[in-house]
Write an enzyme that holds these catalytic residues in place. Structure first.
Site, mmCIF file in Angstrom:
data_model
loop_
_atom_site.group_PDB
_atom_site.id
_atom_site.type_symbol
_atom_site.label_atom_id
_atom_site.label_comp_id
_atom_site.label_asym_id
_atom_site.label_seq_id
_atom_site.Cartn_x
_atom_site.Cartn_y
_atom_site.Cartn_z
ATOM 1 N N ARG A 42 0.842 -1.210 0.000
ATOM 2 C CA ARG A 42 0.000 0.000 0.000
ATOM 3 C C ARG A 42 0.873 1.254 0.000
ATOM 4 O O ARG A 42 0.558 2.247 -0.647
ATOM 5 C CB ARG A 42 -0.931 -0.043 1.216
ATOM 6 C CG ARG A 42 -1.985 1.043 1.217
ATOM 7 C CD ARG A 42 -3.053 0.778 2.253
ATOM 8 N NE ARG A 42 -2.530 0.855 3.601
ATOM 9 C CZ ARG A 42 -3.216 0.504 4.685
ATOM 10 N NH1 ARG A 42 -4.449 0.043 4.579
ATOM 11 N NH2 ARG A 42 -2.682 0.609 5.877
ATOM 12 N N LYS A 55 -2.697 6.407 1.755
ATOM 13 C CA LYS A 55 -2.606 7.030 3.081
ATOM 14 C C LYS A 55 -1.800 8.328 3.007
ATOM 15 O O LYS A 55 -0.770 8.483 3.678
ATOM 16 C CB LYS A 55 -2.015 6.042 4.087
ATOM 17 C CG LYS A 55 -3.097 5.138 4.689
ATOM 18 C CD LYS A 55 -2.551 4.140 5.667
ATOM 19 C CE LYS A 55 -2.470 4.663 7.065
ATOM 20 N NZ LYS A 55 -3.761 4.701 7.763
ATOM 21 N N GLU A 78 -16.396 5.718 4.577
ATOM 22 C CA GLU A 78 -15.595 5.215 5.687
ATOM 23 C C GLU A 78 -16.051 5.847 6.988
ATOM 24 O O GLU A 78 -16.834 6.792 7.005
ATOM 25 C CB GLU A 78 -14.124 5.584 5.478
ATOM 26 C CG GLU A 78 -13.581 5.079 4.169
ATOM 27 C CD GLU A 78 -12.086 4.900 4.195
ATOM 28 O OE1 GLU A 78 -11.557 4.347 5.173
ATOM 29 O OE2 GLU A 78 -11.453 5.315 3.215
HETATM 30 N N1 PLP Z 1 -9.515 3.927 6.375
HETATM 31 C C1 PLP Z 1 -8.671 4.925 6.656
HETATM 32 C C2 PLP Z 1 -8.948 6.283 6.100
HETATM 33 C C3 PLP Z 1 -7.529 4.696 7.429
HETATM 34 O O1 PLP Z 1 -6.672 5.685 7.714
HETATM 35 C C4 PLP Z 1 -7.310 3.387 7.935
HETATM 36 C C5 PLP Z 1 -6.151 3.105 8.772
HETATM 37 O O2 PLP Z 1 -5.132 2.700 8.340
HETATM 38 C C6 PLP Z 1 -8.211 2.365 7.584
HETATM 39 C C7 PLP Z 1 -9.315 2.678 6.821
HETATM 40 C C8 PLP Z 1 -8.001 0.952 8.021
HETATM 41 O O3 PLP Z 1 -6.925 0.359 7.356
HETATM 42 P P1 PLP Z 1 -6.080 -0.808 8.014
HETATM 43 O O4 PLP Z 1 -7.030 -1.877 8.330
HETATM 44 O O5 PLP Z 1 -5.072 -1.187 7.003
HETATM 45 O O6 PLP Z 1 -5.460 -0.228 9.241
HETATM 46 C C1 COI Z 2 -4.410 2.940 11.573
HETATM 47 O O1 COI Z 2 -5.406 2.259 11.850
HETATM 48 O O2 COI Z 2 -3.272 2.474 11.541
HETATM 49 C C2 COI Z 2 -4.538 4.333 11.270
HETATM 50 O O3 COI Z 2 -3.786 4.799 10.506
HETATM 51 C C3 COI Z 2 -5.587 5.061 11.947
HETATM 52 C C4 COI Z 2 -5.182 6.375 12.488
HETATM 53 C C5 COI Z 2 -4.491 6.438 13.764
HETATM 54 C C6 COI Z 2 -4.977 7.462 11.537
#
Ligand code: PLP
Ligand code: COI
Length: 336
Positions: free
Chosen positions: A80, A182, A218
């Protein structure tokens, strides 16, 4: 070091060391090195400060009951991040450099990993344009950093249903924008929306899509799920939704462990309000049950405000794999 692991929240506790590597524009990433956790020196003209050329990642290291240190699907975060680097005109950090950086930082700060049930060591990789530039163009130099912090639950109370507010004032991401990566610039605009929600007693906002203002995207920094009977639905990855590692894992667990029908498709807010159970997922959020959603001034309750049975089962299955308490038939967990 005296740290009360039992009292951890999702906040910064500095650890001993961080990893740092650099790359020149047009060059290749060279393996970096560990150094004491410290402040950075940047030119006031650094591209990241002026134009937001930066990305972050988030993953966790867990302490298993037998003492092993476990990472959860770190190659997904590496992929990612590479994808985000391409979107933000930065040289992609190779997977081997990403994985060895994470490995080295976690090993060096292993005494900061909380015991099995008290939380995890949050790992925060960053890539940014650290070189100085005045015109709007990629930086002449980039920095890749990894630092860590022991953390507890993101939402107060762990597996307790949260209350969310559907925001009518803000969108998170636009079609063809940067919501699917991100990018650091995606997060500051959400602070106002979250701040408004918190003032009204809600934990976070639910964002609707920017084109029609109708479909759920989201929940703050977590992906959204709705259960209708034996069907688990989550918004399809349309470019403006972040492809969560937890999201992908929940979809696989739901289908393969629990035999649920899983569907990635548009979910309108009106449809979601009729769901049997709702939850959101993320590295920080883990699986957080949604007990209430406020939409157009009205509060809607789910699962009687309790943790729904399917949400609980998915939470238990996922965290047992992450913490090394259950067989990992998916090959997700990596030993440090
Ligand atoms: N959506 C957003 C906007 C996020 O910043 C995150 C965090 O990383 C997620 C979803 C969830 O992603 P992950 O499950 O990879 O942490
Ligand atoms: C995560 O779940 O790792 C995130 O990035 C969420 C947040 C602290 C921005």
């Amino acid at each position: 070091m005296s740290l009360d692991f039992g009292e951890l929240t999702f906040s910064l506790t500095q650890t001993r060391s961080m990893y740092r590597a650099r790359c020149e524009l047009g060059g290749e990433w060279q393996p970096g090195e560990l150094q004491p956790f410290q402040n950075l020196e940047l030119s006031p003209a650094a591209c990241v400060l002026n134009y937001g050329q930066g990305l972050f990642e988030g993953l966790k290291a867990y302490r298993a009951n037998d003492g092993r240190i476990l990472l959860f699907r770190p190659a997904m975060n590496a992929a990612r991040l590479r994808n985000g680097c391409r979107r933000l005109s930065m040289p992609p950090v190779p997977e081997d450099i990403f994985l060895s950086a994470v490995h080295d930082v976690v090993s060096e700060n292993a005494d900061f990993i909380p015991p099995n049930n008290d939380g995890a060591l949050y790992i925060r990789p960053l890539v940014f344009g650290s070189g100085a530039i005045l015109g709007v163009a990629p930086a002449p130099e980039f920095t890749f950093l990894v630092f860590t912090s022991p953390v507890g639950p993101y939402f107060k109370g762990g597996l307790t249903p949260i209350r969310l507010l559907v925001t009518q004032d803000f969108h998170r991401a636009a079609p063809k924008g940067t919501g699917g990566v991100k990018a650091i610039g995606n997060y500051a605009p959400g602070m106002l929306a979250s701040g408004h929600a918190k003032l009204k007693g809600y934990a976070e906002v639910v964002y609707l899509d920017a084109a029609e203002d109708r479909y759920i995207e989201e929940v703050g920094a977590a992906n959204f799920f709705a259960l209708f009977g034996d069907t688990l639905v989550t918004p399809a990855l349309n470019g403006s939704i972040l492809p969560g590692v937890t999201r992908d894992s929940v979809l696989q667990l739901a289908a393969e462990r629990f035999g649920l029908q899983v569907k990635e498709r548009d979910v309108s807010i009106n449809e979601a309000l009729g769901a049997d159970e709702l939850f959101c997922s993320g590295t920080a959020a883990v699986i957080s049950p949604i007990g209430c959603i406020s939409h157009e001034g009205e509060d809607h309750q789910f699962s009687g405000g309790e943790v729904g049975p399917r949400t609980r089962a998915l939470y238990e299955a996922l965290t047992a794999i992450q913490h090394g308490d259950a067989i990992d038939e998916f090959g997700w967990v990596v030993d440090v």
